[in-house]
Design an enzyme around this catalytic site. Structure first.
Site, PDB file in Angstrom:
ATOM      1  N   ASP A   1       0.495  -1.023   0.104  1.00  0.00           N
ATOM      2  CA  ASP A   1       0.147  -0.193  -0.044  1.00  0.00           C
ATOM      3  C   ASP A   1       1.155   1.073   0.120  1.00  0.00           C
ATOM      4  O   ASP A   1       2.073   1.043   0.236  1.00  0.00           O
ATOM      5  CB  ASP A   1      -0.993  -0.158   1.437  1.00  0.00           C
ATOM      6  CG  ASP A   1      -1.723   1.530   1.044  1.00  0.00           C
ATOM      7  OD1 ASP A   1      -2.420   1.404   0.368  1.00  0.00           O
ATOM      8  OD2 ASP A   1      -1.638   2.439   2.384  1.00  0.00           O
ATOM      9  N   LYS A   2       0.191   2.335  -0.492  1.00  0.00           N
ATOM     10  CA  LYS A   2       1.123   3.713  -0.612  1.00  0.00           C
ATOM     11  C   LYS A   2       1.179   4.043   0.487  1.00  0.00           C
ATOM     12  O   LYS A   2       2.569   4.565   1.434  1.00  0.00           O
ATOM     13  CB  LYS A   2       0.843   4.769  -1.388  1.00  0.00           C
ATOM     14  CG  LYS A   2       1.505   5.447  -2.269  1.00  0.00           C
ATOM     15  CD  LYS A   2       0.943   6.214  -3.135  1.00  0.00           C
ATOM     16  CE  LYS A   2      -0.498   7.037  -2.235  1.00  0.00           C
ATOM     17  NZ  LYS A   2      -0.018   8.252  -1.458  1.00  0.00           N
TER      18      LYS A   2
END
Length: 692
Positions: free
Chosen positions: A401-402
């Site tokens: 995930d960023k």
């Protein structure tokens, strides 16, 4: 290390508050829980019973009335009596026969004590496992005595009991390493209540108590700093090698209202070690709910989750054990078709039983898994059992995930672009008023930076917040509906499209790699806000190490626009980025990757929980400060630091290597000894090689 049994007896705490203190030890001493009430002692290593967990293939209890190593003491006593009896029989001329027999009889008693009890347990539970073979073979030692082979029967029992005692010692040592985690928090805390300072057991602390922590003391509870500054060694919980500077929270009331949202610079954990200078902390969790308590509980339960290799050996046992028993029974009657006495046929059958009993196989996986889980916990990585521990080392693909994983998770407003005649101030006033009702990271960033830009300006009251998952929020302010969210939220599901000016503003911000939020008031688009999150420096190093370790595919998945995702991915060193994903899209993406190969999903464990659950291994970062992350992840990095991920992968690979080595050697010994005993190898050499 303090004795958990004595510590528990010393306290008069409720069942709930004692959970933490006992979670690291009692999970290994659940006498009778799956033995249908069979109890051998009062509990505890010093005076009760030692149990193997349900996952290790040794669901037996061992009375420890002489201490934790009672079985080893009995095995050695058996060997001593055997040696004395044999010496009298062979070296002392004219010694009465009954004298050596008496020593052999004592050897049988000590060597067979645990064996017979274990046999009774197995028969009562109708269990046929690898140990059953050795139990039957040990029972055959009595037959050997009846046929006059007293010394060989005693030798069989000695080597078997010694081997079993060493197996249990190996398992127990790994478990004691886990139990040690439960001893990290102190027993007492200095508390200020009603203006009075007193010392209380940590179990009596309640949420809201103010605890005084002096220099070089361990922190007794989770909480946040309200007074004083100090560096704190968080290695016992998060595995961070460098002490972390802590300072008081800026707003105590806000921290009290949302303790999970307290910044890491003010949040502290039970079991960590304070440096110089006194600090005061406000307790946010009771002792049995602390991050350390949850880690101890989850690690102690990890043994119940069998790894793929262990499930394979269990299936093998179900076929192998009956087959060996059948072959041995047939060999008992070899004298019918072969010209040899019954004594020789019986002897050969017992030798085959011994040779075909790979006890090492029974502990090959559990001992390695327990050691790996304990080592990971000491390094700030929580691994929930053998399955994720093995799977982590076999990964070839990892999805990240960023926000909060590859980036700091603390975005800042970079641009405010009003349109359609609106002012920057009006745009920010509405945005801050509405986002103040939300706890999303982007919302918090808008509120924090927006308030700074607005100074002390009053905000309109905002009500009726509604979340459109993965897209934005709506609320009522100044008598009209306010919409704040991605550009993609508009123009679908009955929501009017953006005007040309707002669309152009969004495009400009995205070209420069900004995360964007559009603000609409009623039916009027009033502008866009650009935010940027800082990539983590540690992420670049961690990703490089993972690539060097053979992780061939690493993908960033993000809800941001594809151009924003591409910009961040390039900066941290990733070749692949998937943007414009709502939570449902992330789940679908992970399922697609999992269908191609084993894949891990790394996130914060909150918004990413569904995607993590769809991956082969779900990995959460910063789990020490998040109950959700601790509960949902298969692997939890306690520190908010991606650098621990390569350590976890490397540890998993090492553990898998040890497991394969153990299984290979165990099977190899059996493959050699079974035909060797059929062809005439004696019980003594077979047992020596087997137990060795």
């Amino acid at each position: 290390m303090r004795n958990p049994g004595r510590a528990t007896a010393r306290r008069t705490e409720s069942a709930s508050s004692s959970a933490f203190r006992n979670s690291g030890s009692n999970s290994f001493k659940r006498v009778g829980s799956d033995h249908a009430g069979h109890d051998h002692g009062p509990g505890g290593h010093a005076g009760g019973a030692e149990r193997h967990g349900s996952g290790d293939g040794h669901d037996h209890a061992h009375a420890n009335f002489l201490g934790a190593n009672t079985e080893l003491i009995f095995a050695l006593a058996c060997g001593v009596l055997l040696a004395i009896g044999f010496a009298i029989e062979t070296l002392v001329a004219g010694a009465p026969e009954w004298l050596s027999m008496a020593f052999y009889g004592g050897a049988y008693a000590f060597g067979g004590f645990f064996t017979l009890r274990e046999a009774a347990d197995n028969l009562r539970l109708k269990k046929f496992e690898i140990d059953t073979l050795m139990l039957v073979a040990a029972a055959g030692a009595a037959g050997a005595a009846a046929l006059g082979a007293w010394a060989e029967g005693a030798l069989l029992l000695f080597l078997f009991s010694l081997g079993h005692a060493l197996e249990h010692y190996a398992i127990g040592r790994a478990k004691r390493a886990i139990e040690a985690l439960a001893e990290l928090a102190p027993d007492k805390a200095t508390v200020r209540r009603d203006g009075q300072t007193t010392e209380l057991p940590v179990e009596e602390l309640v949420v809201g108590d103010v605890v005084i922590v002096r220099p070089n003391e361990r922190l007794p509870a989770d909480g946040f700093v309200i007074k004083g500054s100090s560096a704190i060694n968080q290695a016992p919980v998060t595995g961070e090698s460098i002490a972390v500077d802590k300072e008081p929270v800026a707003d105590v009331e806000a921290a009290r209202a949302k303790p999970d949202a307290v910044d890491a610079t003010s949040r502290v954990f039970a079991g960590t070690i304070k440096g110089g200078g006194a600090i005061e902390i406000e307790v946010t969790r009771r002792s049995n709910d602390s991050a350390l308590a949850k880690v101890v509980k989850m690690v102690s339960e990890a043994e119940t989750q069998k790894s793929p290799t262990q499930r394979l050996t269990d299936r093998f046992e179900r076929v192998f054990v009956p087959a060996v028993l059948a072959v041995s029974f047939i060999l008992l009657f070899a004298w019918v078709v072969v010209d040899e006495p019954f004594h020789d046929s019986f002897y050969r059958a017992m030798a085959v039983l011994v040779a075909a009993s790979p006890c090492a196989l029974a502990i090959a996986t559990p001992s390695a898994v327990l050691s790996g889980v304990a080592r990971a916990a000491r390094g700030g990585v929580l691994v929930k059992g053998g399955a994720p521990l093995e799977n982590l080392g076999s990964l070839k693909a990892i999805a990240f995930d960023k926000t909060g994983t590859l980036t700091e998770g603390r975005p800042r407003i970079t641009e405010v672009v009003p349109v359609d005649g609106a002012s920057e101030e009006n745009l920010l006033v509405l945005a801050v008023a509405v986002e103040g009702l939300s706890d999303h990271p982007l919302a918090q960033a808008i509120v924090k930076d927006g308030r700074e830009r607005l100074g002390g300006r009053d905000l309109p009251a905002a009500t009726d917040l509604k979340s459109l998952t993965g897209r934005g929020v709506t609320a009522i302010a100044d008598g009209k509906t306010v919409w704040i969210g991605k550009a993609e939220m508009f123009g679908v599901e009955g929501i009017p499209s953006l005007n040309a000016a707002a669309t152009a503003a969004i495009a400009t911000l995205r070209e420069s790699g900004r995360t964007t939020m559009v603000v609409r008031h009623g039916d009027r688009d009033i502008g866009a806000i650009g935010l940027m999150d800082t990539p983590r420096e540690a992420a670049k190093v961690a990703l490089k190490r993972l690539r060097e370790m053979g992780i061939t595919r690493m993908i960033m998945i993000s809800g941001d626009h594809q151009k924003v995702a591409d910009a961040i991915a390039k900066e941290v060193g990733l070749d692949e980025a998937w943007g414009d994903l709502i939570p449902e899209d992330k789940v679908a993406s992970i399922k697609k990757l999992a269908g191609e190969d084993k894949v891990a999903m790394v996130g914060d464990g909150v918004n990413d929980a569904p995607a993590m659950a769809s991956a082969t291994v779900g990995i959460a970062m910063g789990a020490a400060g998040s109950d959700v992350a601790l509960e949902t992840a298969d692997v939890a990095l306690m520190a908010d630091d991606l650098a621990h991920l390569p350590f976890a992968v490397d540890l998993s690979r090492h553990t898998r290597s040890i497991i394969r080595q153990n299984v290979f050697v165990s099977f190899g010994v059996v493959a050699f000894l079974v035909p060797a005993t059929i062809l005439g190898l004696g019980i003594g050499p077979a047992v020596a090689m087997h137990e060795g």
